[in-house]
Design an enzyme around this catalytic site. Structure first.
Site, PDB file in Angstrom:
ATOM      1  N   GLU A  50       0.880  -1.176   0.000  1.00 13.98           N
ATOM      2  CA  GLU A  50       0.000   0.000   0.000  1.00 13.98           C
ATOM      3  C   GLU A  50       0.918   1.227   0.000  1.00 13.98           C
ATOM      4  OE1 GLU A  50      -2.881  -0.087   3.193  1.00 13.98           O
ATOM      5  OE2 GLU A  50      -3.004   2.086   3.166  1.00 13.98           O
TER       6      GLU A  50
ATOM      7  N   ASP B 223      -4.596  10.551   9.576  1.00 17.33           N
ATOM      8  CA  ASP B 223      -3.326   9.966   9.989  1.00 17.33           C
ATOM      9  C   ASP B 223      -2.765  10.594  11.253  1.00 17.33           C
ATOM     10  OD1 ASP B 223      -2.577   7.892   8.040  1.00 17.33           O
ATOM     11  OD2 ASP B 223      -2.899   9.510   6.610  1.00 17.33           O
TER      12      ASP B 223
ATOM     13  N   TYR C 203     -11.204  -2.788   4.464  1.00 19.86           N
ATOM     14  CA  TYR C 203     -10.162  -2.325   5.379  1.00 19.86           C
ATOM     15  C   TYR C 203     -10.846  -2.072   6.715  1.00 19.86           C
ATOM     16  CZ  TYR C 203      -6.005   0.526   6.617  1.00 19.86           C
ATOM     17  OH  TYR C 203      -4.870   1.039   7.184  1.00 19.86           O
TER      18      TYR C 203
END
Lengths: 258, 402
Positions: free
Chosen positions: A47, A58, A173
């Site tokens: 990824e 993030d 995911y």
């Protein structure tokens, strides 16, 4: 040609190791050496992060890698330049992960066409909502045989998970807890959620991400899903690496048995 | 006063999907979905509840000091040869319009059962307004502020701390407002259950732009009544406001959006000049993209990286603009101008000397464009004086000594 992500899951359903790295990090031209080493030493999926100035989902480690990559001169154009011809050397599936703004500015169709041209198999865009994807962008991604991989969290309702599953291709995911990347949260609390996901018998494989950092957490996650994704821990490992190949080898051998 | 609830068929209000024309939406990661979906599904119901409206109205009257006066600026009017009225948001408790929104949102947060409040701030005005209402309601308050802004806005940092808030420096990216907003959003992702995010401007994911505009709409609600009393008509010829994200403008325009006889003028921060490389004039320099989960106009590179803007005013130093304003710009409903740092400073001095009012640096941008409007003697112009200038004294003193 069948999408490489589907090929992977057709032959491997357990312990799939997906490793995240930011493109152009730690040095601008490390993208390909890192990918090569990841394949060489046993990652099943790569990824690749497309750096962005404002990565909302993030934590500090991946943010910093993104800032560093941009300072190194990384951009989407540069990334596609680096990836041109990479399929001669790398056969594992490759997913690009990044935020919607750079993709929108590049042009969604131009972006998808370029991904298909260089040999990218899937995309993760955490801030592209399901409704917008469905109403506007799905045909473009499908035209270029690119899998759009969505996130699910412990707070996602069953109804919504099923909807996400029906729109996703490749895999789901599963964020192991509601958090930004790199947060330490107790995996034990997540067991019920993983069991719940398993019982739903979703049409896509599931990889667990966020909080996976070593052999123990990788194995715990793999016991409940098809595999797991490691990001922050890997970025920390290669940040000051003097020898990318050696660092990647050591890192991966600490996670999986060769 | 009441909070505007019915959007009806307005061309300029938010549609059912959270868009203004092609701008808006909620480009959020899945981790934020439960929080944002809860707000989307409940905000109109809560805002239309009579008990909520009563509490909001009582606090605005007794705590904030509303209605704020609509002041006929006689000497300013003589100078610009028109009838100029100032909407005195600078006289609100905490010194700016920001508190209208923080009162509304903390009452909403209480009804949603939240215990912890987070906010972003640039100059510190929204941070102070948030810390104030948290003290009032006895709620925990965490304010994210760029580490560079913390250094240059020390008095507001002290005010927030005295009010019991924790001020957390945002050290990522450019260490200013956009990064403080990123940090607040990250905090919300990590605290999805007990926390409400009081966003300070008419930007961010739906429903924030609409919700903030509704709380700020008290500004134009009052202007209508006050103008009717003073001039015999609710409608001025012009409403002029400064725009960073656009919350005071959204409030000042709100009830005039569909009255096309009223000209809406938005003044952005031109910085050192629109094409100097040091500017925050988003509509002139921006292109469509996603910033803080909203599809709108923003300043970015060819590669889609968000650019750090420049303005002498920390409150206008934002690389995006609320989606409602992007739509007002694109549809031509509002006229967008920009004022440079120098023009804004001159306007601040002018208002101080002509009317005895020291305006906030942000509000001075709106005043700076009076000279560029083609005004007739009978024209009625309302300028939203969004805040007072105490916080900007350092800047003003530095300029005075030049």
């Amino acid at each position: 040609m069948q999408n490489r992500i589907d090929q992977l899951f057709a032959k491997k359903q357990h312990g799939v190791l997906n490793i995240y790295c930011t493109a152009g990090f730690p040095q601008l031209n490390d993208t390909l050496p890192v990918m090569t080493a990841l394949q060489q030493h046993g990652a099943d999926l790569i990824e690749l992060g497309m750096p962005f100035s404002d990565p909302l989902a993030d934590g500090p480690v991946i943010q910093d890698s993104s800032t560093k990559a941009l300072q190194n001169g990384m951009s989407l154009h540069k990334l596609f330049e680096q990836l041109s011809g990479f399929r001669d050397r790398i056969q594992v599936p490759v997913i690009l992960m990044g935020y919607f703004n750079p993709v929108l500015t590049y042009g969604v169709e131009a972006f998808c066409a370029k991904c298909a041209e260089v040999g990218v198999d899937g995309i993760i865009v955490p801030d592209l909502p399901m409704a917008e994807y469905e109403n506007e962008y799905r045909p473009v991604f499908e035209k270029y045989n690119l899998h759009l991989i969505f996130l699910v969290t412990p707070e996602t309702s069953e109804e919504r998970i099923r909807k996400i599953d029906s729109l996703s291709k490749g895999f789901l995911y599963a964020v192991s807890s509601s958090s930004t990347t790199g947060k330490d949260k107790d995996m034990g609390d997540q067991q019920a959620y993983f069991e719940r996901l398993k019982k739903l018998q979703l049409s896509n494989p599931v990889l667990i991400g966020f909080g996976i950092k070593d052999k123990a957490t990788f194995e715990a996650a793999s016991a409940h899903a098809n595999g797991a994704i490691i990001g922050t821990a890997f970025i920390k490992a290669i940040e000051h690496s003097q020898n990318i190949d050696e660092t990647v080898k050591t890192f991966i051998s600490g996670i999986i048995q060769q | 006063m009441d909070i505007a609830i019915n959007t009806g068929n307005s061309r300029y209000q938010v549609d059912k999907n959270g868009y203004y024309g092609r701008f808006g939406g909620a480009y959020i990661p899945e981790m934020l979905y439960p929080n944002v979906a809860e707000l989307q599904s409940r905000y109109l119901e809560v805002l239309s509840d009579p008990g909520f409206q009563q509490e909001f109205e009582d606090l605005l009257r007794d705590y904030v000091g509303r209605p704020s006066p609509l002041y006929f600026a006689k000497r300013l009017s003589e100078k610009y040869k028109a009838k100029i009225y100032l909407k005195r948001e600078d006289l609100n408790h905490t010194g700016a319009h920001k508190v209208n929104n923080t009162i509304g949102q903390i009452l909403l947060a209480k009804r949603l059962g939240k215990h912890r409040i987070i906010a972003e701030t640039g100059a510190g005005q929204h941070g102070v307004a948030t810390a104030t209402v948290c003290a009032l309601m006895g709620m925990e308050c965490v304010v994210y502020m760029g580490s560079i802004d913390i250094e240059r806005q020390a008095p507001n940092v002290a005010r927030m701390k005295m009010l019991g808030a924790t001020v957390v420096p945002a050290t990522s990216g450019s260490k200013t407002l956009k990064d403080a907003t990123n940090e607040a959003i990250r905090d919300w992702i990590n605290n999805p259950v007990d926390t409400h995010y009081i966003l300070g401007t008419a930007a961010g994911p739906h429903p924030y732009p609409d919700m903030v505009a509704r709380f700020q709409s008290v500004i134009s609600e009052e202007i209508k009544k006050q103008l009717l009393e003073k001039t015999g008509s609710e409608d001025p010829n012009y409403v002029v406001a400064c725009i960073g994200g656009g919350s005071n403008a959204a409030g000042a325009y709100f009830h005039y959006l569909d009255r096309e006889n009223v000209k809406l003028v938005a003044v952005e921060a031109g910085g050192k000049g629109v094409h100097s490389g040091f500017s925050a004039a988003t509509t002139q320099l921006g292109t469509i993209g996603i910033i803080h989960a909203s599809k709108t106009l923003l300043m970015q590179t060819n590669d889609g990286q968000i650019v750090e803007p420049h303005s002498i005013s920390a409150g206008l130093d934002y690389p995006g603009i609320g989606p409602m304003h992007a739509h007002l710009y694109e549809s031509g409903r509002a006229q967008f101008l920009s004022a440079t740092d120098e023009e804004a400073l001159a306007a601040a001095y002018e208002l101080s000397l002509l009317e005895g009012i020291i305006p906030a640096m942000e509000s001075a941008h709106a005043l700076a464009k009076l000279k560029d409007l083609t005004l007739q003697p009978e024209d009625v112009v309302v300028v939203c004086l969004s805040g007072r200038g105490d916080k900007d004294l350092d800047t003003y003193i530095r300029h005075m000594n030049k």
